[in-house]
Design a protein around this motif. Structure first.
Motif, PDB file in Angstrom:
ATOM      1  N   CYS A 156       0.839  -1.197   0.000  1.00 15.72           N
ATOM      2  CA  CYS A 156       0.000   0.000   0.000  1.00 15.72           C
ATOM      3  C   CYS A 156       0.877   1.251   0.000  1.00 15.72           C
ATOM      4  CB  CYS A 156      -0.921  -0.010   1.222  1.00 15.72           C
ATOM      5  SG  CYS A 156      -2.055   1.405   1.304  1.00 15.72           S
ATOM      6  N   ILE A 157       0.525   2.222  -0.824  1.00 10.05           N
ATOM      7  CA  ILE A 157       1.223   3.503  -0.892  1.00 10.05           C
ATOM      8  C   ILE A 157       0.661   4.437   0.174  1.00 10.05           C
ATOM      9  CG2 ILE A 157       1.502   5.588  -2.306  1.00 10.05           C
ATOM     10  CD1 ILE A 157       1.580   3.708  -4.743  1.00 10.05           C
ATOM     11  N   GLY A 158       1.532   5.205   0.829  1.00 13.18           N
ATOM     12  CA  GLY A 158       1.095   6.168   1.831  1.00 13.18           C
ATOM     13  C   GLY A 158       1.304   7.596   1.366  1.00 13.18           C
ATOM     14  N   LEU A 159       0.266   8.411   1.448  1.00 13.35           N
ATOM     15  CA  LEU A 159       0.348   9.836   1.159  1.00 13.35           C
ATOM     16  C   LEU A 159      -0.027  10.597   2.418  1.00 13.35           C
ATOM     17  CD1 LEU A 159      -1.413  10.192  -2.342  1.00 13.35           C
ATOM     18  CD2 LEU A 159       1.036  10.123  -1.868  1.00 13.35           C
ATOM     19  N   PHE A 160       0.862  11.460   2.895  1.00 14.12           N
ATOM     20  CA  PHE A 160       0.617  12.220   4.113  1.00 14.12           C
ATOM     21  C   PHE A 160       0.821  13.708   3.816  1.00 14.12           C
ATOM     22  CE2 PHE A 160       3.195   8.404   5.684  1.00 14.12           C
ATOM     23  CZ  PHE A 160       2.082   7.563   5.701  1.00 14.12           C
ATOM     24  N   THR A 161      -0.026  14.550   4.357  1.00 14.61           N
ATOM     25  CA  THR A 161       0.188  15.991   4.238  1.00 14.61           C
ATOM     26  C   THR A 161       0.616  16.564   5.580  1.00 14.61           C
ATOM     27  OG1 THR A 161      -2.095  16.626   4.798  1.00 14.61           O
ATOM     28  CG2 THR A 161      -1.614  16.145   2.482  1.00 14.61           C
ATOM     29  N   THR A 162       1.392  17.644   5.517  1.00 16.97           N
ATOM     30  CA  THR A 162       1.770  18.358   6.732  1.00 16.97           C
ATOM     31  C   THR A 162       1.959  19.828   6.404  1.00 16.97           C
ATOM     32  OG1 THR A 162       3.228  18.331   8.660  1.00 16.97           O
ATOM     33  CG2 THR A 162       4.276  18.060   6.519  1.00 16.97           C
ATOM     34  N   GLU A 163       1.704  20.694   7.366  1.00 15.64           N
ATOM     35  CA  GLU A 163       1.723  22.137   7.119  1.00 15.64           C
ATOM     36  C   GLU A 163       3.019  22.767   7.621  1.00 15.64           C
ATOM     37  OE1 GLU A 163      -1.764  23.868   8.743  1.00 15.64           O
ATOM     38  OE2 GLU A 163      -3.065  23.123   7.149  1.00 15.64           O
ATOM     39  N   TYR A 164       4.093  22.519   6.874  1.00 17.67           N
ATOM     40  CA  TYR A 164       5.378  23.129   7.210  1.00 17.67           C
ATOM     41  C   TYR A 164       6.029  23.656   5.938  1.00 17.67           C
ATOM     42  CZ  TYR A 164       5.418  21.065  11.902  1.00 17.67           C
ATOM     43  OH  TYR A 164       5.122  20.741  13.192  1.00 17.67           O
ATOM     44  N   PRO A 165       6.693  24.781   6.009  1.00 19.79           N
ATOM     45  CA  PRO A 165       7.596  25.146   4.916  1.00 19.79           C
ATOM     46  C   PRO A 165       8.676  24.076   4.804  1.00 19.79           C
ATOM     47  CG  PRO A 165       7.281  26.980   6.444  1.00 19.79           C
ATOM     48  CD  PRO A 165       6.697  25.779   7.093  1.00 19.79           C
ATOM     49  N   LEU A 166       9.237  23.920   3.618  1.00 19.07           N
ATOM     50  CA  LEU A 166      10.197  22.849   3.381  1.00 19.07           C
ATOM     51  C   LEU A 166      11.374  22.909   4.346  1.00 19.07           C
ATOM     52  CD1 LEU A 166      11.233  20.473   1.732  1.00 19.07           C
ATOM     53  CD2 LEU A 166      12.218  22.113   0.115  1.00 19.07           C
ATOM     54  N   GLY A 167      11.927  24.095   4.560  1.00 22.65           N
ATOM     55  CA  GLY A 167      13.088  24.207   5.441  1.00 22.65           C
ATOM     56  C   GLY A 167      12.821  23.684   6.830  1.00 22.65           C
TER      57      GLY A 167
END
Length: 489
Positions: A156-167
């Motif tokens: 199974c593939i996992g896709l997760f979102t998070t609210e951070y700038p890349l740095g």
């Protein structure tokens, strides 16, 4: 020995698959990061709905106390949203209560649902909410690590979102426990805000590096892989000996039969001198000889171009009516060059274009928002047109109507100049004259004569070589046989 690597999972967004090097690697987990409003949830939801529409079971996990119908209502504005898939192939669960109990309980709930539904994709929206809830680096690291192992075991593939700038994300343990990182951003550019995407990390797979433009449309998220970053298969073939004429006998004689086939020509000139009409003759002459031609203007709508051509005796109506010539108007808008050229190349392919005129190249240059890209972007465009069998003319305005400055070396467009034709005004005996000259034709013979040309109701006409003055290319000619401050001999 055949490869043992599993096939790539298609995201359902072709441009995203290009960025990823072909698709999403099987059994891997990704973080899509970015500040609020950058498009993370829309991107992952679009991938999830595309997979479900193909019959692939998908589990979507929310980690806050907000009801599911609020998320679905927000997504319903996009055309990828298909409510009939909910509960059939796309299953929504809330892990908020399990997360409050602890990492083990949340992980077991998620993996159990994945196994029961036979899901090939898991989408968790909001890793930052889990971090804020636990306030424990070690618990979050363990949760992601063991969840990734469990998903891989379930294929199974996992896709997760998070609210951070890349740095900021790169300083956190989340960055090291996942296989891939995709960063979305919204960046200021003058009075505009532009969207960008970057595939920062992708374990075991080549991908397109750097930032690429991103669009948010009713259809969902779309990416524009940078033209110069997309690999191009180069065919090492010798130049042809064919010529592409203008249908203007004197100009064709000056160029020894016309422009070399498959070449790229810059037709530079002062404002209002006749660049558009000369270029339109080039497109029309190709159409008359059975070569489908496309004329793209940033300034004039098709009706205006037809009228201007008619006034100088160039009747393009029959060519337009039978499809041999196509006129396209690109009004000044906040479109980026990547989008303009993507649409243009699609039209070139669809129509089988053999001659292309882009009238107003400065507008295209300005649409390349990063000045450092302009030279390589235009060089890549020229190469892609040549590989398609297209002979191209670009018009570009010279800033000064008259004057001694004439230098294209520092301009990004210089990379397009296999051939360079200059049209400019020259002042002589108190009158303005139009002057035409061929400054360069790469690997090709041409006449270096300076010619006056006229545009009137009877058409465009190139006159005999000018022999009676010097300094013509400066725009400030000096008649032969005179002295400064003196009289004619």
């Amino acid at each position: 020995m055949p490869s043992s690597k599993p096939p790539l999972f298609q995201s359902g967004i072709p441009s995203f698959d290009v960025l990823l090097g072909g698709g999403i690697p099987a059994r891997q987990s990704f973080i899509v990061t970015g500040t609020p409003g950058s498009g993370k949830t829309v991107l992952c939801s679009q991938v999830a709905f595309a997979a479900a529409a193909r019959g692939t079971p998908v589990v979507v996990v929310t980690v806050t106390s907000e009801p599911h119908d609020k998320l679905m209502e927000a997504l319903s504005a996009f055309s990828f949203f298909q409510p009939e898939l909910l509960g059939e192939k796309l299953f929504l669960i809330s892990a908020y209560s399990a997360l409050k109990r602890g990492p083990k309980e949340a992980r077991e709930l998620i993996l159990q649902t994945v196994r029961e539904r036979g899901a090939a994709m898991l989408f968790i929206d909001g890793l930052r909410s889990i971090r804020d809830l636990w306030q424990d680096e070690a618990r979050l690291r363990e949760f992601l690590y063991e969840l990734g192992i469990g998903l891989a075991a379930c294929n199974c593939i996992g896709l997760f979102t998070t609210e951070y700038p890349l740095g900021r994300l790169m300083e956190l343990p989340e960055a090291t426990t996942v296989d891939g990182i995709v960063a979305l951003s919204v960046q200021p550019h003058g009075s505009r805000r532009v969207r960008r995407v970057e595939v920062v990390k992708l374990r075991g797979r080549p991908h397109l590096a750097g930032e690429h433009p991103m669009l948010m449309r009713k259809s969902g998220v779309e990416f524009l892989p940078r033209l110069e970053a997309v690999p191009l298969e180069i065919r090492d073939e010798p130049p042809t000996l064919k010529r592409m004429g203008f249908g203007l006998p004197e100009l064709d004689a000056l160029t020894h039969g016309g422009l070399p086939e498959l070449s790229t020509t810059m037709l530079a000139g002062s404002m209002g001198i006749g660049k558009t009409l000369v270029a339109l003759h080039f497109a029309a002459d190709g159409a008359r000889h059975g070569q489908k031609s496309l004329f793209v203007s940033f300034f004039d709508a098709p009706a205006m171009l037809r009228a201007r051509a008619q006034r100088v005796g160039l009747d393009v109506a029959p060519l337009l009516d039978d499809g041999r010539l196509t006129l396209r108007f690109l009004p000044p808008m906040e479109s980026e060059a990547d989008e303009i050229i993507r649409d243009l190349l699609e039209q070139v392919d669809a129509l089988g274009i053999r001659r292309l005129v882009l009238d107003g190249l400065t507008e295209l240059e300005l649409a390349i928002l990063d000045p450092m890209r302009r030279r390589t972007f235009l060089a890549s465009l020229a190469m892609r047109l040549r590989m398609r069998g297209v002979t191209t003319v670009f018009t570009r305005e010279v800033s000064k109507i008259v004057g001694t400055e004439l230098d294209f070396n520092d301009a990004p467009v210089a990379s397009l100049g296999e051939n360079l034709l200059l049209l400019r005004y020259v002042e002589l005996h108190g009158q303005m004259h139009r002057l035409l000259s061929v400054l360069k034709m790469r690997d090709s013979e041409y006449s270096a004569d300076l010619r006056e040309f006229q545009i009137n109701d009877s058409g465009v006409k190139v006159l005999a070589p000018l022999r009676s003055a010097t300094g013509l290319l400066t725009g400030q000619a000096r008649p032969l046989g005179t002295t400064i401050g003196g009289v004619g001999e």
